[in-house]
Design an enzyme around this catalytic site. Structure first.
Site, PDB file in Angstrom:
ATOM      1  N   TYR A 141       0.818  -1.215   0.000  1.00 38.00           N
ATOM      2  CA  TYR A 141       0.000   0.000   0.000  1.00 38.00           C
ATOM      3  C   TYR A 141       0.854   1.269   0.000  1.00 38.00           C
ATOM      4  CZ  TYR A 141      -3.931  -3.021   1.356  1.00 38.00           C
ATOM      5  OH  TYR A 141      -4.890  -3.999   1.410  1.00 38.00           O
ATOM      6  N   LYS A 201       3.860 -15.138   2.969  1.00 44.86           N
ATOM      7  CA  LYS A 201       3.795 -15.826   1.679  1.00 44.86           C
ATOM      8  C   LYS A 201       5.248 -16.042   1.257  1.00 44.86           C
ATOM      9  CE  LYS A 201       1.300 -17.461  -1.734  1.00 44.86           C
ATOM     10  NZ  LYS A 201       0.420 -18.640  -1.578  1.00 44.86           N
ATOM     11  N   ASP A 233      -2.571 -18.256   2.422  1.00 43.19           N
ATOM     12  CA  ASP A 233      -3.698 -19.027   1.865  1.00 43.19           C
ATOM     13  C   ASP A 233      -4.167 -20.076   2.870  1.00 43.19           C
ATOM     14  OD1 ASP A 233      -1.125 -19.931   1.366  1.00 43.19           O
ATOM     15  OD2 ASP A 233      -1.643 -21.017  -0.456  1.00 43.19           O
ATOM     16  N   ASP A 257      -5.305  -6.867   6.168  1.00 46.51           N
ATOM     17  CA  ASP A 257      -6.545  -6.223   5.724  1.00 46.51           C
ATOM     18  C   ASP A 257      -7.592  -7.307   5.424  1.00 46.51           C
ATOM     19  OD1 ASP A 257      -8.355  -4.437   4.705  1.00 46.51           O
ATOM     20  OD2 ASP A 257      -7.146  -3.779   3.020  1.00 46.51           O
ATOM     21  N   ASP A 261     -10.871  -8.917   8.063  1.00 40.59           N
ATOM     22  CA  ASP A 261     -12.287  -8.902   7.674  1.00 40.59           C
ATOM     23  C   ASP A 261     -12.868 -10.313   7.725  1.00 40.59           C
ATOM     24  OD1 ASP A 261     -12.384  -6.193   7.280  1.00 40.59           O
ATOM     25  OD2 ASP A 261     -13.217  -6.305   5.254  1.00 40.59           O
TER      26      ASP A 261
END
Ligand code: NAD
Length: 367
Positions: A141, A201, A233, A257, A261
């Protein structure tokens, strides 16, 4: 205690109004001895409309001066066509960057009263109490360079490519790892497992191999805390398969992020979950984990509990008033026990209450 109150867009003003009621009720209680100086300012699409920028200088200055920031939400589809730096969402990114808010703490707690609101089987989620620690000021970001939009009107039609760069520095990873290990230590004292799961990852991305190596180095200072590593994942799968196996999850900005959620939905409603974004000294910005929910903005049906619980986190982490924080949390639990439900946490066909009624009930439960 000076609090910058930034309601923002969509449901932001409605839910923040309820949290303000709760703070004012605490203040009215002479015995608690609390004094709040609440100062309001525009942010997001509202600020763009009124001042031409989603994070006006005056709003940023107020946030910097205050002891803590209580934030609603930003985002409004009417501004989606604006250049990226003028979009409402840039306000929250700008606040995080300018205030040095690098650690986002998002608890995902399933209140027993809401076990049926979760889409998972009660035995999988009942008693869930995990903490996601998301790094907030690095990662893709904020990476440079970033691909620019090719034309002044912002359209991508015919553009050959677009790109964003994933990047983390050693100090950025070290400080978020410390936050996670310390949180796990505090939770362990309260009966939790004392385990940090670092989500990466590393099998594909160099940035996250580096992340993993630095987290392992920091872990050497926390021999009392267990550390495990999990690919993002797999973490996404495990969160729905066996979420109670987690204690503290630490991860980067983008994975955090998404996973936070996902964790939010395990609890039945994103409308229940508070968050704290802290700097190195404990000053923070407090906001619900959800966005501005433009689909229900202005209808008076949004759940204000995530924002009210964010105010409780503000009292605990930045204003150092743990008793007042616990009073709010107990009042929220009391209204759930009384059976009050906004639409997002109600069982199908059950009676629901609106935003203000829910806020009033919390105020009443404060005694
Ligand atoms: P959202 O969280 O706003 O809404 C997702 C769904 O959850 C919607 O159906 C909404 O009605 C529901 N919901 C959210 N909060 C609720 C509440 N308190 N009570 C009841 N239901 C609630 O996410 P989105 O739709 O992806 O994004 C909407 C806007 O919010 C976008 O502009 C986005 O950029 C912005 N956003 C802002 C923040 C922030 O301010 N920190 C965070 C996320 C998204």
């Amino acid at each position: 205690m000076k609090i910058a109150v930034l309601p923002g867009d969509g449901i932001g003003p409605e839910i923040v109004a309820e949290a303000v009621k709760v703070l004012q009720r605490l203040e009215a209680d002479q015995a608690a001895g609390l004094r709040f100086e609440l100062e309001f300012a525009d942010v997001g699409g509202t600020a763009y409309t009124n001042h031409g920028h989603p994070l006006p200088e005056a709003t940023l200055a107020l946030a910097k001066q205050a002891d803590a920031v209580l934030f609603g939400a930003v985002g409004d589809p009417r501004f989606d066509a604006l250049e990226r730096h003028l979009r409402p969402e840039q306000a929250i990114l700008g606040l995080r960057k300018n205030l040095g808010l690098f650690a986002n703490l998002r608890p995902a707690i399933l209140y027993g009263e809401l076990a049926a609101a979760s889409s998972l089987k009660p035995e999988v989620v009942a008693g869930l109490d995990i903490l996601i620690v998301r790094e907030l000021t690095g990662d893709i970001y904020f990476g440079q360079p970033r691909g620019r939009r090719p034309s002044p009107d912002g359209a991508f039609a015919g553009a050959p490519e677009a790109f964003d760069t994933m990047r983390y520095s050693r100090p950025e990873i070290e400080r978020i790892a410390h936050v996670a290990f310390q949180a796990a230590r505090t939770r362990k004292a309260a009966g939790h497992a004392g385990k940090v799961t670092s989500v990466d990852k590393a099998n594909v991305l160099e940035t996250f191999q580096f992340w993993k190596d630095v987290v392992i180095e920091v872990h050497a200072q926390y021999p009392d805390i267990a550390l495990e590593h999990m690919y993002v994942d797999n973490a996404a799968m495990q969160l729905v398969k066996a979420p109670k196996k987690f204690d503290v999850i630490v991860t980067g900005n983008m994975f955090g992020d998404i996973l936070s959620d996902e964790a939010a939905m395990l609890t039945g409603s994103i409308g229940m979950l508070p968050s704290a974004s802290l700097d190195a000294n404990g000053k923070g910005l407090y906001e619900p984990s959800h966005g501005s929910a433009p689909d229900i903005g202005g209808k008076g049906v949004a759940n204000p509990l995530a924002t009210i619980l964010s105010a409780a986190m503000m009292l605990r982490y930045s204003l150092r008033q743990p008793e007042a924080a616990a009073r709010i949390e107990q009042a929220v639990q009391a209204v759930l026990r009384q059976g009050l439900r906004t639409a997002d946490i109600a069982e199908p066909g059950a009676q629901t209450v609106g935003t203000a009624t829910m806020g009033d009930a919390v105020v009443a439960a404060l005694g």
